[in-house]
Scaffold this motif. Structure first.
Motif, PDB file in Angstrom:
ATOM      1  N   VAL A  42      44.206  30.560  48.153  1.00 20.99           N
ATOM      2  CA  VAL A  42      44.499  30.628  46.717  1.00 20.99           C
ATOM      3  C   VAL A  42      43.500  31.523  45.988  1.00 20.99           C
ATOM      4  O   VAL A  42      43.886  32.488  45.313  1.00 20.99           O
ATOM      5  CB  VAL A  42      44.520  29.212  46.085  1.00 20.99           C
ATOM      6  N   PHE A  43      42.218  31.207  46.108  1.00 23.91           N
ATOM      7  CA  PHE A  43      41.198  31.928  45.334  1.00 23.91           C
ATOM      8  C   PHE A  43      40.963  33.351  45.853  1.00 23.91           C
ATOM      9  O   PHE A  43      40.934  34.305  45.062  1.00 23.91           O
ATOM     10  CB  PHE A  43      39.899  31.122  45.340  1.00 23.91           C
ATOM     11  N   THR A  44      40.824  33.502  47.142  1.00 29.87           N
ATOM     12  CA  THR A  44      40.531  34.830  47.695  1.00 29.87           C
ATOM     13  C   THR A  44      41.648  35.837  47.411  1.00 29.87           C
ATOM     14  O   THR A  44      41.349  36.962  46.993  1.00 29.87           O
ATOM     15  CB  THR A  44      40.193  34.737  49.194  1.00 29.87           C
ATOM     16  N   PRO A  45      42.929  35.483  47.590  1.00 29.14           N
ATOM     17  CA  PRO A  45      43.976  36.455  47.228  1.00 29.14           C
ATOM     18  C   PRO A  45      43.932  36.849  45.747  1.00 29.14           C
ATOM     19  O   PRO A  45      44.201  38.002  45.401  1.00 29.14           O
ATOM     20  CB  PRO A  45      45.279  35.724  47.567  1.00 29.14           C
ATOM     21  N   TYR A  46      43.568  35.905  44.892  1.00 32.37           N
ATOM     22  CA  TYR A  46      43.412  36.208  43.465  1.00 32.37           C
ATOM     23  C   TYR A  46      42.286  37.224  43.264  1.00 32.37           C
ATOM     24  O   TYR A  46      42.431  38.201  42.520  1.00 32.37           O
ATOM     25  CB  TYR A  46      43.135  34.914  42.693  1.00 32.37           C
ATOM     26  N   ILE A  47      41.183  37.022  43.961  1.00 34.34           N
ATOM     27  CA  ILE A  47      40.056  37.953  43.858  1.00 34.34           C
ATOM     28  C   ILE A  47      40.470  39.331  44.344  1.00 34.34           C
ATOM     29  O   ILE A  47      40.146  40.351  43.718  1.00 34.34           O
ATOM     30  CB  ILE A  47      38.831  37.440  44.645  1.00 34.34           C
ATOM     31  N   VAL A  48      41.173  39.381  45.455  1.00 33.46           N
ATOM     32  CA  VAL A  48      41.633  40.662  46.005  1.00 33.46           C
ATOM     33  C   VAL A  48      42.503  41.391  44.985  1.00 33.46           C
ATOM     34  O   VAL A  48      42.323  42.597  44.752  1.00 33.46           O
ATOM     35  CB  VAL A  48      42.385  40.459  47.337  1.00 33.46           C
ATOM     36  N   ARG A  49      43.424  40.667  44.358  1.00 30.10           N
ATOM     37  CA  ARG A  49      44.278  41.292  43.326  1.00 30.10           C
ATOM     38  C   ARG A  49      43.429  41.816  42.167  1.00 30.10           C
ATOM     39  O   ARG A  49      43.673  42.917  41.660  1.00 30.10           O
ATOM     40  CB  ARG A  49      45.312  40.297  42.800  1.00 30.10           C
ATOM     41  N   CYS A  50      42.444  41.044  41.761  1.00 33.81           N
ATOM     42  CA  CYS A  50      41.576  41.480  40.657  1.00 33.81           C
ATOM     43  C   CYS A  50      40.785  42.731  41.032  1.00 33.81           C
ATOM     44  O   CYS A  50      40.631  43.636  40.205  1.00 33.81           O
ATOM     45  CB  CYS A  50      40.635  40.355  40.251  1.00 33.81           C
ATOM     46  N   ILE A  51      40.293  42.788  42.245  1.00 35.70           N
ATOM     47  CA  ILE A  51      39.537  43.966  42.691  1.00 35.70           C
ATOM     48  C   ILE A  51      40.457  45.183  42.742  1.00 35.70           C
ATOM     49  O   ILE A  51      40.131  46.245  42.204  1.00 35.70           O
ATOM     50  CB  ILE A  51      38.867  43.722  44.058  1.00 35.70           C
ATOM     51  N   LYS A  52      41.600  45.027  43.372  1.00 38.39           N
ATOM     52  CA  LYS A  52      42.529  46.164  43.517  1.00 38.39           C
ATOM     53  C   LYS A  52      43.042  46.657  42.176  1.00 38.39           C
ATOM     54  O   LYS A  52      43.300  47.848  42.011  1.00 38.39           O
ATOM     55  CB  LYS A  52      43.687  45.777  44.426  1.00 38.39           C
ATOM     56  N   GLU A  54      41.319  46.365  39.382  1.00 37.97           N
ATOM     57  CA  GLU A  54      40.118  46.643  38.589  1.00 37.97           C
ATOM     58  C   GLU A  54      40.052  45.796  37.310  1.00 37.97           C
ATOM     59  O   GLU A  54      39.759  46.289  36.225  1.00 37.97           O
ATOM     60  CB  GLU A  54      40.018  48.132  38.279  1.00 37.97           C
ATOM     61  N   LYS A  55      40.284  44.518  37.458  1.00 37.37           N
ATOM     62  CA  LYS A  55      40.242  43.575  36.331  1.00 37.37           C
ATOM     63  C   LYS A  55      38.806  43.089  36.163  1.00 37.37           C
ATOM     64  O   LYS A  55      38.428  42.036  36.671  1.00 37.37           O
ATOM     65  CB  LYS A  55      41.198  42.429  36.587  1.00 37.37           C
ATOM     66  N   GLU A  56      38.031  43.867  35.471  1.00 43.97           N
ATOM     67  CA  GLU A  56      36.596  43.624  35.375  1.00 43.97           C
ATOM     68  C   GLU A  56      36.242  42.331  34.649  1.00 43.97           C
ATOM     69  O   GLU A  56      35.277  41.660  35.025  1.00 43.97           O
ATOM     70  CB  GLU A  56      35.901  44.838  34.750  1.00 43.97           C
ATOM     71  N   ILE A  57      36.979  41.958  33.635  1.00 46.79           N
ATOM     72  CA  ILE A  57      36.686  40.709  32.917  1.00 46.79           C
ATOM     73  C   ILE A  57      36.882  39.521  33.852  1.00 46.79           C
ATOM     74  O   ILE A  57      36.036  38.623  33.916  1.00 46.79           O
ATOM     75  CB  ILE A  57      37.553  40.582  31.646  1.00 46.79           C
ATOM     76  N   GLU A  58      37.998  39.520  34.594  1.00 47.38           N
ATOM     77  CA  GLU A  58      38.262  38.448  35.547  1.00 47.38           C
ATOM     78  C   GLU A  58      37.215  38.437  36.655  1.00 47.38           C
ATOM     79  O   GLU A  58      36.753  37.370  37.067  1.00 47.38           O
ATOM     80  CB  GLU A  58      39.659  38.580  36.157  1.00 47.38           C
ATOM     81  N   LEU A  59      36.833  39.614  37.130  1.00 46.42           N
ATOM     82  CA  LEU A  59      35.837  39.693  38.200  1.00 46.42           C
ATOM     83  C   LEU A  59      34.478  39.187  37.739  1.00 46.42           C
ATOM     84  O   LEU A  59      33.768  38.532  38.510  1.00 46.42           O
ATOM     85  CB  LEU A  59      35.745  41.119  38.742  1.00 46.42           C
ATOM     86  N   LYS A  60      34.125  39.434  36.505  1.00 48.83           N
ATOM     87  CA  LYS A  60      32.863  38.901  35.985  1.00 48.83           C
ATOM     88  C   LYS A  60      32.906  37.376  36.010  1.00 48.83           C
ATOM     89  O   LYS A  60      31.944  36.722  36.434  1.00 48.83           O
ATOM     90  CB  LYS A  60      32.620  39.429  34.563  1.00 48.83           C
ATOM     91  N   ALA A  61      34.028  36.805  35.590  1.00 52.79           N
ATOM     92  CA  ALA A  61      34.183  35.343  35.609  1.00 52.79           C
ATOM     93  C   ALA A  61      34.141  34.822  37.051  1.00 52.79           C
ATOM     94  O   ALA A  61      33.550  33.769  37.320  1.00 52.79           O
ATOM     95  CB  ALA A  61      35.484  34.936  34.928  1.00 52.79           C
ATOM     96  N   ILE A  62      34.735  35.548  37.967  1.00 46.81           N
ATOM     97  CA  ILE A  62      34.739  35.159  39.380  1.00 46.81           C
ATOM     98  C   ILE A  62      33.324  35.152  39.928  1.00 46.81           C
ATOM     99  O   ILE A  62      32.899  34.184  40.566  1.00 46.81           O
ATOM    100  CB  ILE A  62      35.649  36.101  40.195  1.00 46.81           C
TER     101      ILE A  62
END
Length: 114
Positions: A42-52, A54-62
Protein backbone atom coordinates in the motif's frame (compact mmCIF):
# COMPACT_ATOMS: atom_id res chain seq x y z
CA UNK A 1 5.19 -1.64 18.18
CA UNK A 2 2.72 -4.18 16.85
CA UNK A 3 1.46 -4.39 13.27
CA UNK A 4 -1.94 -3.03 14.21
CA UNK A 5 -0.42 0.10 15.78
CA UNK A 6 1.96 0.69 12.89
CA UNK A 7 -0.79 0.16 10.32
CA UNK A 8 -3.15 2.56 12.09
CA UNK A 9 -0.38 5.14 12.36
CA UNK A 10 0.09 4.99 8.59
CA UNK A 11 -3.60 5.53 7.92
CA UNK A 12 -3.83 8.34 10.46
CA UNK A 13 -1.02 10.20 8.69
CA UNK A 14 -2.14 9.30 5.15
CA UNK A 15 -5.95 9.10 5.12
CA UNK A 16 -5.81 9.18 1.32
CA UNK A 17 -4.59 5.56 1.50
CA UNK A 18 -7.58 4.24 3.46
CA UNK A 19 -9.28 2.68 0.44
CA UNK A 20 -6.12 0.87 -0.70
CA UNK A 21 -5.47 -0.14 2.89
CA UNK A 22 -8.97 -1.59 3.31
CA UNK A 23 -8.66 -3.48 0.03
CA UNK A 24 -5.40 -5.00 1.27
CA UNK A 25 -6.44 -5.96 4.80
CA UNK A 26 -10.08 -6.96 4.24
CA UNK A 27 -9.14 -10.33 2.82
CA UNK A 28 -6.36 -10.88 5.34
CA UNK A 29 -6.24 -10.24 9.09
CA UNK A 30 -7.79 -6.78 9.13
CA UNK A 31 -5.74 -4.22 11.07
CA UNK A 32 -3.59 -7.10 12.38
CA UNK A 33 -2.26 -7.77 8.86
CA UNK A 34 1.52 -7.69 8.98
CA UNK A 35 2.98 -4.24 8.45
CA UNK A 36 5.52 -5.56 5.94
CA UNK A 37 2.55 -6.51 3.76
CA UNK A 38 0.67 -3.26 4.31
CA UNK A 39 3.67 -0.99 3.83
CA UNK A 40 4.98 -3.03 0.90
CA UNK A 41 1.65 -3.32 -0.92
CA UNK A 42 0.00 0.00 0.00
CA UNK A 43 2.51 2.63 1.15
CA UNK A 44 5.45 1.84 -1.12
CA UNK A 45 3.41 1.93 -4.37
CA UNK A 46 2.05 5.30 -3.25
CA UNK A 47 5.60 6.55 -2.70
CA UNK A 48 6.66 5.26 -6.11
CA UNK A 49 3.77 7.14 -7.76
CA UNK A 50 4.72 10.31 -5.88
CA UNK A 51 8.35 10.03 -6.96
CA UNK A 52 7.51 9.32 -10.60
CA UNK A 53 5.01 12.20 -10.69
CA UNK A 54 7.37 14.51 -8.77
CA UNK A 55 4.81 15.29 -6.06
CA UNK A 56 7.16 17.16 -3.79
CA UNK A 57 4.61 18.18 -1.15
CA UNK A 58 3.50 14.56 -0.71
CA UNK A 59 7.11 13.37 -0.68
CA UNK A 60 8.00 15.84 2.06
CA UNK A 61 5.13 14.44 4.15
CA UNK A 62 6.30 10.89 3.36
CA UNK A 63 9.88 11.54 4.42
CA UNK A 64 8.68 13.33 7.56
CA UNK A 65 6.61 10.26 8.38
CA UNK A 66 9.50 7.86 7.79
CA UNK A 67 11.63 9.96 10.12
CA UNK A 68 8.87 10.00 12.75
CA UNK A 69 8.71 6.20 12.72
CA UNK A 70 12.47 5.70 12.70
CA UNK A 71 13.17 8.05 15.62
CA UNK A 72 10.88 5.91 17.79
CA UNK A 73 13.75 3.37 17.75
CA UNK A 74 11.24 0.52 17.62
CA UNK A 75 12.92 -2.56 16.16
CA UNK A 76 9.89 -3.88 14.25
CA UNK A 77 8.83 -0.48 12.90
CA UNK A 78 12.39 0.30 11.79
CA UNK A 79 12.62 -3.07 10.05
CA UNK A 80 9.38 -2.39 8.17
CA UNK A 81 10.56 1.04 7.04
CA UNK A 82 13.98 -0.30 6.06
CA UNK A 83 12.97 -3.45 4.21
CA UNK A 84 9.47 -2.78 2.93
CA UNK A 85 9.87 0.89 2.07
CA UNK A 86 13.40 2.26 1.70
CA UNK A 87 14.91 -0.84 0.16
CA UNK A 88 12.02 -1.00 -2.31
CA UNK A 89 12.40 2.60 -3.49
CA UNK A 90 16.18 2.71 -3.40
CA UNK A 91 16.47 2.34 -7.18
CA UNK A 92 14.25 5.38 -7.76
CA UNK A 93 16.08 7.53 -5.24
CA UNK A 94 19.43 6.79 -6.90
CA UNK A 95 18.07 8.40 -10.06
CA UNK A 96 16.55 11.36 -8.23
CA UNK A 97 19.02 12.59 -5.65
CA UNK A 98 16.98 15.72 -4.89
CA UNK A 99 14.57 13.61 -2.86
CA UNK A 100 17.35 12.35 -0.63
CA UNK A 101 17.69 15.95 0.56
CA UNK A 102 14.17 15.66 2.02
CA UNK A 103 15.22 12.81 4.29
CA UNK A 104 15.66 13.35 7.97
CA UNK A 105 18.81 12.33 9.83
CA UNK A 106 17.64 8.84 10.84
CA UNK A 107 16.17 8.11 7.42
CA UNK A 108 19.42 9.08 5.70
CA UNK A 109 21.37 6.91 8.09
CA UNK A 110 19.20 3.87 7.34
CA UNK A 111 19.12 4.59 3.59
CA UNK A 112 22.90 4.90 3.36
CA UNK A 113 23.35 1.49 5.02
CA UNK A 114 21.32 -0.20 2.27
Amino acid sequence: MKSCELNKLLISKFPNLIEDYQDEVDWQEGDETGSHTVYGDVFTPYIVRCIKNEKEIELKAIFDYLELVLIKQDEYASEVITLSVLESIQYLLKERSKYKEMMGKETKKVYEKL
